[in-house]
Scaffold this active site. Structure first.
Site, PDB file in Angstrom:
ATOM      1  N   HIS A  56      50.771   0.625  49.397  1.00 30.69           N
ATOM      2  CA  HIS A  56      49.592   0.430  50.118  1.00 30.69           C
ATOM      3  C   HIS A  56      48.948   1.552  50.723  1.00 30.69           C
ATOM      4  O   HIS A  56      49.747   2.132  51.646  1.00 30.69           O
ATOM      5  CB  HIS A  56      49.788  -0.889  50.910  1.00 30.69           C
ATOM      6  N   HIS A  87      46.719   2.335  53.793  1.00 33.26           N
ATOM      7  CA  HIS A  87      46.242   1.829  55.111  1.00 33.26           C
ATOM      8  C   HIS A  87      44.788   2.714  55.260  1.00 33.26           C
ATOM      9  O   HIS A  87      44.695   3.794  55.237  1.00 33.26           O
ATOM     10  CB  HIS A  87      46.933   2.204  56.374  1.00 33.26           C
ATOM     11  N   ARG A 130      42.297  -7.265  54.701  1.00 28.83           N
ATOM     12  CA  ARG A 130      42.665  -7.017  56.160  1.00 28.83           C
ATOM     13  C   ARG A 130      43.914  -6.912  56.363  1.00 28.83           C
ATOM     14  O   ARG A 130      44.706  -8.012  55.925  1.00 28.83           O
ATOM     15  CB  ARG A 130      42.040  -7.863  57.131  1.00 28.83           C
ATOM     16  N   ASP A 131      44.372  -6.108  57.105  1.00 24.03           N
ATOM     17  CA  ASP A 131      45.782  -6.010  57.692  1.00 24.03           C
ATOM     18  C   ASP A 131      46.025  -7.126  58.763  1.00 24.03           C
ATOM     19  O   ASP A 131      45.172  -7.440  59.395  1.00 24.03           O
ATOM     20  CB  ASP A 131      46.216  -4.737  58.492  1.00 24.03           C
ATOM     21  N   ASN A 150      52.637   5.231  54.090  1.00 22.27           N
ATOM     22  CA  ASN A 150      53.900   5.265  54.607  1.00 22.27           C
ATOM     23  C   ASN A 150      54.919   5.118  53.438  1.00 22.27           C
ATOM     24  O   ASN A 150      54.779   4.272  52.655  1.00 22.27           O
ATOM     25  CB  ASN A 150      54.318   4.142  55.602  1.00 22.27           C
TER      26      ASN A 150
HETATM   27  P1  5GP Z   1      53.813  -0.387  56.275  1.00 24.54           P
HETATM   28  O1  5GP Z   1      54.742  -0.271  57.827  1.00 24.54           O
HETATM   29  O2  5GP Z   1      54.710  -0.766  55.512  1.00 24.54           O
HETATM   30  O3  5GP Z   1      53.089   0.824  56.024  1.00 24.54           O
HETATM   31  O4  5GP Z   1      52.555  -1.491  56.575  1.00 24.54           O
HETATM   32  C1  5GP Z   1      52.765  -2.762  56.287  1.00 24.54           C
HETATM   33  C2  5GP Z   1      51.503  -3.848  56.841  1.00 24.54           C
HETATM   34  O5  5GP Z   1      51.182  -4.637  56.505  1.00 24.54           O
HETATM   35  C3  5GP Z   1      51.720  -3.742  58.433  1.00 24.54           C
HETATM   36  O6  5GP Z   1      50.345  -3.013  59.110  1.00 24.54           O
HETATM   37  C4  5GP Z   1      51.544  -5.139  58.555  1.00 24.54           C
HETATM   38  O7  5GP Z   1      50.745  -5.600  59.701  1.00 24.54           O
HETATM   39  C5  5GP Z   1      50.990  -5.543  57.185  1.00 24.54           C
HETATM   40  N1  5GP Z   1      51.351  -6.699  56.914  1.00 24.54           N
HETATM   41  C6  5GP Z   1      52.816  -7.366  56.794  1.00 24.54           C
HETATM   42  N2  5GP Z   1      52.683  -8.546  56.201  1.00 24.54           N
HETATM   43  C7  5GP Z   1      51.210  -8.767  55.874  1.00 24.54           C
HETATM   44  C8  5GP Z   1      50.755 -10.258  55.137  1.00 24.54           C
HETATM   45  O8  5GP Z   1      51.492 -10.962  55.008  1.00 24.54           O
HETATM   46  N3  5GP Z   1      49.362 -10.274  55.071  1.00 24.54           N
HETATM   47  C9  5GP Z   1      48.536  -9.137  55.761  1.00 24.54           C
HETATM   48  N4  5GP Z   1      47.361  -9.171  55.414  1.00 24.54           N
HETATM   49  N5  5GP Z   1      49.453  -7.890  56.084  1.00 24.54           N
HETATM   50  C10 5GP Z   1      50.401  -7.955  56.282  1.00 24.54           C
END
Ligand code: 5GP
Ligand code: ZN
Length: 113
Positions: free
Chosen positions: A99, A101, A28-29, A86
């Site tokens: 990753h 989403h 989960r995010d 992204n």
């Molecule tokens: P990005 O913006 O790089 O595509 O998305 C990174 C995602 O990772 C964000 O939606 C953020 O909420 C999530 N995220 C950041 N740090 C952590 C973490 O420590 N644990 C989890 N489960 N999600 C994280």
């Protein structure tokens, strides 16, 4: 390597892991933007799409298949969902471990954020 997603995959940092196999881990995010917000992450560290090679192309197909399965398991297959990868600053990438989403459970605006 101080990569938070590598640490979650290795069980060295907390994460609500929903699925794991030899290629990917899904959790989960931490800051969900919708009722269903799951990250599907390769078990090997690849920073961005720019760092992929042809050796990795099956991996990304597998990530999408796992997303499809999770969408079904978490009840958003029919209502719909968005898959987002992204890449880099203009896309708002904040974690430099590839990753996917999986976002669903509510009507999403056209723009991701
Ligand atoms: P990005 O913006 O790089 O595509 O998305 C990174 C995602 O990772 C964000 O939606 C953020 O909420 C999530 N995220 C950041 N740090 C952590 C973490 O420590 N644990 C989890 N489960 N999600 C994280
Ligand atoms: Zn990593």
């Amino acid at each position: 390597m101080a990569c938070i997603f590598c640490q979650i995959i290795e069980g060295k940092a907390p994460g609500k892991i929903l699925f794991r196999d030899e290629q990917v881990t899904a959790f989960r995010d931490a800051h969900p933007i919708a009722p269903i917000h799951i990250l599907i992450v390769p078990n090997i560290h690849i920073s961005t799409v720019n760092d992929m090679t042809t050796d990795n192309e099956c991996l990304v197909g597998h990530m999408v298949n796992v997303a499809q399965r999770l969408a079904r398991d978490y009840g958003v297959s029919t209502s719909g969902y968005r898959l987002v990868l992204n890449t880099g600053p203009d896309a708002g990438q904040t974690i430099f471990h590839l990753h996917l989403h999986l976002i669903g459970g509510r009507a999403l605006p056209f723009h991701f954020r």
